[in-house]
Write a protein that holds these residues in place. Structure first.
Motif, mmCIF file in Angstrom:
data_model
loop_
_atom_site.group_PDB
_atom_site.id
_atom_site.type_symbol
_atom_site.label_atom_id
_atom_site.label_comp_id
_atom_site.label_asym_id
_atom_site.label_seq_id
_atom_site.Cartn_x
_atom_site.Cartn_y
_atom_site.Cartn_z
ATOM 1 N N GLN A 62 -73.466 17.364 70.280
ATOM 2 C CA GLN A 62 -74.643 17.534 71.259
ATOM 3 C C GLN A 62 -74.096 17.913 72.499
ATOM 4 O OE1 GLN A 62 -78.148 16.204 70.655
ATOM 5 N NE2 GLN A 62 -77.559 17.190 68.819
ATOM 6 N N GLY A 63 -72.956 18.636 72.537
ATOM 7 C CA GLY A 63 -72.555 19.211 73.836
ATOM 8 C C GLY A 63 -71.594 18.103 74.497
ATOM 9 N N ARG A 64 -71.305 16.975 74.151
ATOM 10 C CA ARG A 64 -70.246 16.143 74.976
ATOM 11 C C ARG A 64 -70.763 16.020 76.547
ATOM 12 N NH1 ARG A 64 -67.597 20.234 72.683
ATOM 13 N NH2 ARG A 64 -66.558 20.756 74.802
ATOM 14 N N ASP A 65 -71.737 15.703 76.820
ATOM 15 C CA ASP A 65 -72.049 15.359 78.135
ATOM 16 C C ASP A 65 -71.597 14.186 78.471
ATOM 17 O OD1 ASP A 65 -73.113 15.788 80.600
ATOM 18 O OD2 ASP A 65 -75.211 15.297 80.193
ATOM 19 N N THR A 66 -71.036 14.084 79.655
ATOM 20 C CA THR A 66 -70.151 12.625 80.031
ATOM 21 C C THR A 66 -71.513 11.659 80.047
ATOM 22 O OG1 THR A 66 -68.984 14.175 81.598
ATOM 23 C CG2 THR A 66 -69.210 11.894 82.220
ATOM 24 N N GLY A 67 -70.934 10.610 79.448
ATOM 25 C CA GLY A 67 -71.629 9.406 79.271
ATOM 26 C C GLY A 67 -72.498 9.236 78.219
ATOM 27 N N SER A 68 -72.480 10.470 77.033
ATOM 28 C CA SER A 68 -73.366 10.377 76.103
ATOM 29 C C SER A 68 -72.932 10.035 74.825
ATOM 30 C CB SER A 68 -73.952 11.934 75.976
ATOM 31 O OG SER A 68 -72.617 12.720 75.347
ATOM 32 N N GLU A 69 -73.466 9.737 73.980
ATOM 33 C CA GLU A 69 -73.008 9.328 72.516
ATOM 34 C C GLU A 69 -72.232 10.417 72.042
ATOM 35 O OE1 GLU A 69 -73.109 6.430 71.414
ATOM 36 O OE2 GLU A 69 -72.216 7.012 69.523
ATOM 37 N N GLY A 70 -72.585 11.714 72.126
ATOM 38 C CA GLY A 70 -71.510 12.721 71.421
ATOM 39 C C GLY A 70 -70.268 12.596 72.263
ATOM 40 N N TYR A 71 -70.336 12.504 73.537
ATOM 41 C CA TYR A 71 -69.119 12.324 74.368
ATOM 42 C C TYR A 71 -68.323 11.319 73.733
ATOM 43 C CZ TYR A 71 -65.275 12.068 77.607
ATOM 44 O OH TYR A 71 -64.169 11.954 78.284
ATOM 45 N N ARG A 72 -68.857 10.200 73.318
ATOM 46 C CA ARG A 72 -68.085 9.152 72.833
ATOM 47 C C ARG A 72 -67.459 9.283 71.541
ATOM 48 N NH1 ARG A 72 -71.217 5.808 76.136
ATOM 49 N NH2 ARG A 72 -73.250 6.482 74.792
ATOM 50 N N LYS A 73 -68.229 10.205 70.857
ATOM 51 C CA LYS A 73 -67.557 10.476 69.577
ATOM 52 C C LYS A 73 -66.455 11.361 69.819
ATOM 53 C CE LYS A 73 -72.001 10.171 66.855
ATOM 54 N NZ LYS A 73 -73.167 10.941 66.503
ATOM 55 N N ALA A 74 -66.651 12.038 70.625
ATOM 56 C CA ALA A 74 -65.449 13.060 70.698
ATOM 57 C C ALA A 74 -64.168 12.445 71.261
ATOM 58 C CB ALA A 74 -65.950 14.077 71.998
ATOM 59 N N ALA A 75 -64.478 11.295 72.151
ATOM 60 C CA ALA A 75 -63.368 10.641 72.547
ATOM 61 C C ALA A 75 -62.739 9.724 71.453
ATOM 62 C CB ALA A 75 -63.843 9.542 73.778
ATOM 63 N N ALA A 76 -63.483 9.356 70.814
ATOM 64 C CA ALA A 76 -62.967 8.474 69.527
ATOM 65 C C ALA A 76 -62.181 9.343 68.574
ATOM 66 C CB ALA A 76 -64.025 8.028 68.787
ATOM 67 N N TYR A 77 -62.529 10.687 68.479
ATOM 68 C CA TYR A 77 -61.913 11.825 67.498
ATOM 69 C C TYR A 77 -60.380 11.915 68.200
ATOM 70 C CZ TYR A 77 -60.880 16.046 65.433
ATOM 71 O OH TYR A 77 -60.263 17.129 64.685
ATOM 72 N N VAL A 78 -60.600 12.116 69.567
ATOM 73 C CA VAL A 78 -59.122 12.475 70.240
ATOM 74 C C VAL A 78 -58.277 11.010 70.211
ATOM 75 C CG1 VAL A 78 -58.184 12.942 72.482
ATOM 76 C CG2 VAL A 78 -60.262 14.077 71.713
ATOM 77 N N ALA A 79 -58.875 9.960 70.465
ATOM 78 C CA ALA A 79 -57.907 8.818 70.242
ATOM 79 C C ALA A 79 -57.440 8.588 68.992
ATOM 80 C CB ALA A 79 -58.661 7.622 70.749
ATOM 81 N N GLY A 80 -58.174 9.012 68.112
ATOM 82 C CA GLY A 80 -57.777 8.854 66.809
ATOM 83 C C GLY A 80 -56.631 9.916 66.394
ATOM 84 N N LYS A 81 -56.804 11.062 66.783
ATOM 85 C CA LYS A 81 -55.782 12.124 66.514
ATOM 86 C C LYS A 81 -54.508 11.723 67.227
ATOM 87 C CE LYS A 81 -58.147 14.545 63.801
ATOM 88 N NZ LYS A 81 -57.955 14.519 62.402
ATOM 89 N N PHE A 82 -54.610 11.419 68.400
ATOM 90 C CA PHE A 82 -53.470 10.793 69.467
ATOM 91 C C PHE A 82 -52.604 9.754 68.488
ATOM 92 C CE2 PHE A 82 -55.275 11.917 73.879
ATOM 93 C CZ PHE A 82 -54.919 13.168 73.800
ATOM 94 N N LYS A 83 -53.568 8.660 67.879
ATOM 95 C CA LYS A 83 -52.703 7.599 67.069
ATOM 96 C C LYS A 83 -51.947 8.340 65.871
ATOM 97 C CE LYS A 83 -53.641 3.162 65.438
ATOM 98 N NZ LYS A 83 -54.625 2.106 64.951
ATOM 99 N N GLU A 84 -52.753 9.129 65.210
ATOM 100 C CA GLU A 84 -52.149 9.669 63.924
ATOM 101 C C GLU A 84 -50.748 10.475 64.330
ATOM 102 O OE1 GLU A 84 -54.715 12.589 61.947
ATOM 103 O OE2 GLU A 84 -56.340 11.173 61.785
ATOM 104 N N ASP A 85 -50.861 10.980 65.512
ATOM 105 C CA ASP A 85 -49.448 11.889 66.022
ATOM 106 C C ASP A 85 -48.543 10.888 66.406
ATOM 107 O OD1 ASP A 85 -50.611 14.111 64.964
ATOM 108 O OD2 ASP A 85 -51.718 14.489 66.370
ATOM 109 N N GLY A 86 -48.698 9.423 66.481
ATOM 110 C CA GLY A 86 -47.601 8.796 66.864
ATOM 111 C C GLY A 86 -47.561 8.433 68.526
ATOM 112 N N LEU A 87 -48.599 8.772 69.062
ATOM 113 C CA LEU A 87 -48.410 8.337 70.645
ATOM 114 C C LEU A 87 -48.998 7.200 70.854
ATOM 115 C CD1 LEU A 87 -50.281 11.697 71.916
ATOM 116 C CD2 LEU A 87 -47.932 11.478 71.140
ATOM 117 N N ASP A 88 -48.362 6.541 71.727
ATOM 118 C CA ASP A 88 -48.837 5.227 72.535
ATOM 119 C C ASP A 88 -49.968 5.257 72.900
ATOM 120 O OD1 ASP A 88 -46.566 4.126 71.005
ATOM 121 O OD2 ASP A 88 -45.385 4.241 72.741
ATOM 122 N N PRO A 89 -50.847 4.394 73.085
ATOM 123 C CA PRO A 89 -51.942 4.448 74.246
ATOM 124 C C PRO A 89 -51.601 4.270 75.600
ATOM 125 C CG PRO A 89 -52.126 2.640 72.581
ATOM 126 C CD PRO A 89 -50.753 3.325 72.316
#
Ligand SMILES: [Zn+2]
Length: 531
Positions: free
Chosen positions: A42-69
């Motif tokens: 839904q266009g990843r608007d700041t504060g939206s559910e779509g943005y939260r999904k996008a953030a979760a996706y990025v965090a998940g990929k960072f984790k897969e790639d062995g990056l520390d939080p």
């Protein structure tokens, strides 16, 4: 055997480009874009559910790639925002003559308002034209000199007076730099007049964008424009209504601005009357941050930042029946590049001396808010960020032969990208459109203001070439429109090649003995004093 792109991987300094399958890597990059720019988000608007999904996706990929939080809450650094949204059909504006005659202005057709928590609900005030509306002490330039602004609305024409270098001009036109001296001079608001020759978007699209929510920080102390009671932009086609009776027309002013000539200053004949109704609420959205640790005992405490904004405009007014502003190039593309570069560093087990800090920031489209928050409240020690490589809408619409680099002549990072690009047979170009203010229009600027040398990039082209037309066409039709989606022609191999150049830049900066430094004659060097 897996091919390695680092032909001399053991040698930390001289890295060569190895054999890389750009076609295959382009598809991996595109897969991230496809998800992030899908209608589902839904266009990843700041504060939206779509943005939260996008953030979760990025965090998940960072984790897969062995990056520390590297957030404050795992990979997340939550930021709170105040949202202001206009109730358009209950808001009005008008021009009032000295004899009391009123000429109504139409919201959207004539003017658009940009809102903040200090926006006045009812306001009637005189207005004064202040040229370019700039106060630039280092160039002894001040449009406010001798102008009585007390209780008035400052009307200015967007543009740059002669003798003002691009980056300095860009900085001076940022919301805060422009508003601070106006507020100090007693102004209560601003109206921007646009030069039709240097508008990114046709007015019709600017008018539609007024329905988008405006955001600023929930915390008043962080807001860039406190006390701004009215902030409007006027349709060039309607501007002469505002100038009526002054002896000036927009056409005359634009002729001067096109030559960067001095502009007159004069009082407007008509009062500006505005009634604004707006809804306000608070939202929260996170920056996403992850770190790849360096291996040098000393240098690992320094961070090379790679940033890209994850947010876009969300759902808005439909254009051609489509209301989802997917933001595929703006800027799912940049985040996808971050993810690809993190993956490649991980899979190739590239050894780095400094640490790399990957940040996907929120609130860029609302005024670089997420990056501003991150740069001012970094999750690593203050002063340990040595560079920012920002990726935003680099537009891989054709093969990568020219790389336009914003901030090229400001710091030693410019020398680095020249060296890296030439190894790849790519020619670096300076900012070709300083009037578009790109240096302050994306997240690198937030880091620059904290003293961190930075670069941003776009695919370049030769003047008059087919590529230049493709670029211009894209800006006119897809920029900040729903058609910036996954159904547009994109050169995937060119995107992969761009990622490769960025990867090598990152590695070179991370492994260099010297920390990146501002050039002595750079205007922006001043922000680094005291670091
Ligand atoms: Zn954008």
């Amino acid at each position: 055997m897996r091919t390695t792109r680092f032909a001399a991987a053991a040698c930390a300094i001289a890295l060569a480009f190895g054999a890389v399958n750009y076609e295959a890597e382009g598809k991996l990059w595109w897969a991230h874009v496809q998800y992030l720019a899908s209608d589902q988000l839904q266009g990843r608007d700041t504060g939206s559910e779509g943005y939260r999904k996008a953030a979760a996706y990025v965090a998940g990929k960072f984790k897969e790639d062995g990056l520390d939080p590297a957030g404050t809450d795992g990979y997340y650094q939550p930021v709170k925002f105040e949202v202001c949204q206009i109730v358009d059909d209950k808001s009005t504006a008008a021009l009032v003559n000295s004899d009391g005659a009123v000429e109504a202005l139409k919201m959207g057709d004539d003017i658009v308002a940009s809102l903040n928590p200090d926006t006045s609900r009812d306001l009637e005030a005189p207005a004064v034209f202040v040229g370019y509306g700039l106060d630039v002490p280092e160039k002894n330039y001040n449009d406010l000199d001798g102008v009585d602004l007390k209780g008035k609305i400052a009307v200015y024409l967007s543009g740059i007076p002669a003798g003002m270098p691009g980056p300095l001009a860009a900085h001076s036109q940022s919301l805060k730099e422009r508003w601070d001296p106006l507020r100090e001079a007693g102004a209560i608001g601003t109206i921007r007049l646009s030069n039709p020759h240097s508008m990114d978007l046709p007015w019709q699209r600017i008018a539609l964008a007024r329905f988008n929510p405006h955001m600023t920080f929930a915390e008043p102390g962080l807001r860039p424009a406190n006390g701004l009671q009215l902030s409007m932009a006027m349709n060039p086609a309607s501007t002469d209504k505002l100038l009526a009776g002054t002896g000036h027309t927009l056409d005359d002013l634009v002729k001067l601005a096109d030559k960067h000539a001095p502009l007159p200053h004069f009082d407007l004949n008509r009062m500006v009357r505005v009634h604004i109704e707006m809804n306000q609420h608070e939202v929260e959205a996170p920056n996403v941050a992850a770190v790849l640790r360096g291996t040098d005992p000393k240098l690992e405490r320094e961070y090379v930042v790679m940033s890209a904004h994850l947010d876009h405009l969300g759902v808005g007014k439909p254009i051609n029946g489509d209301s989802i502003y997917n933001g595929a190039m703006d800027n799912a593309s940049g985040v996808a590049s971050e993810l690809e570069i993190a993956r490649l560093l991980h899979e190739e087990q590239t050894s780095l001396r400094r640490s790399i800090l990957f940040v996907a920031v929120t609130g860029e489209e609302k005024g670089l808010l997420g990056s501003q928050y991150f740069a001012a409240h970094p999750t690593v020690p203050a002063g340990s960020m040595v560079a920012d490589i920002n990726l935003d809408m680099f537009l891989p619409l054709y093969p990568l032969h020219y790389l336009m680099t914003i901030g090229l002549n400001e710091s030693t990072l410019g020398d680095k990208i020249r060296a890296v690009a030439s190894r790849e047979g790519v020619e670096v170009q300076d900012d070709k459109m300083p009037e578009r203010n790109l240096f302050i229009r994306s997240d690198q600027y937030s880091f620059v203001k904290e003293g961190v040398p930075a670069l941003m990039f776009g695919f370049g082209s030769l003047p008059g070439s087919r590529e230049e037309k493709v670029f211009e066409q894209w800006i006119q039709t897809r920029y900040h429109a729903p058609s910036d989606d996954v159904n547009q022609p994109v050169d995937l191999a060119a995107a992969a090649k761009f990622n490769d150049v960025m990867l090598h830049l990152l590695v070179d900066v991370a492994n260099d003995n010297a920390r990146p430094a501002w050039k002595h004659d750079s205007f922006f060097a001043r922000f680094a004093s005291g670091r």
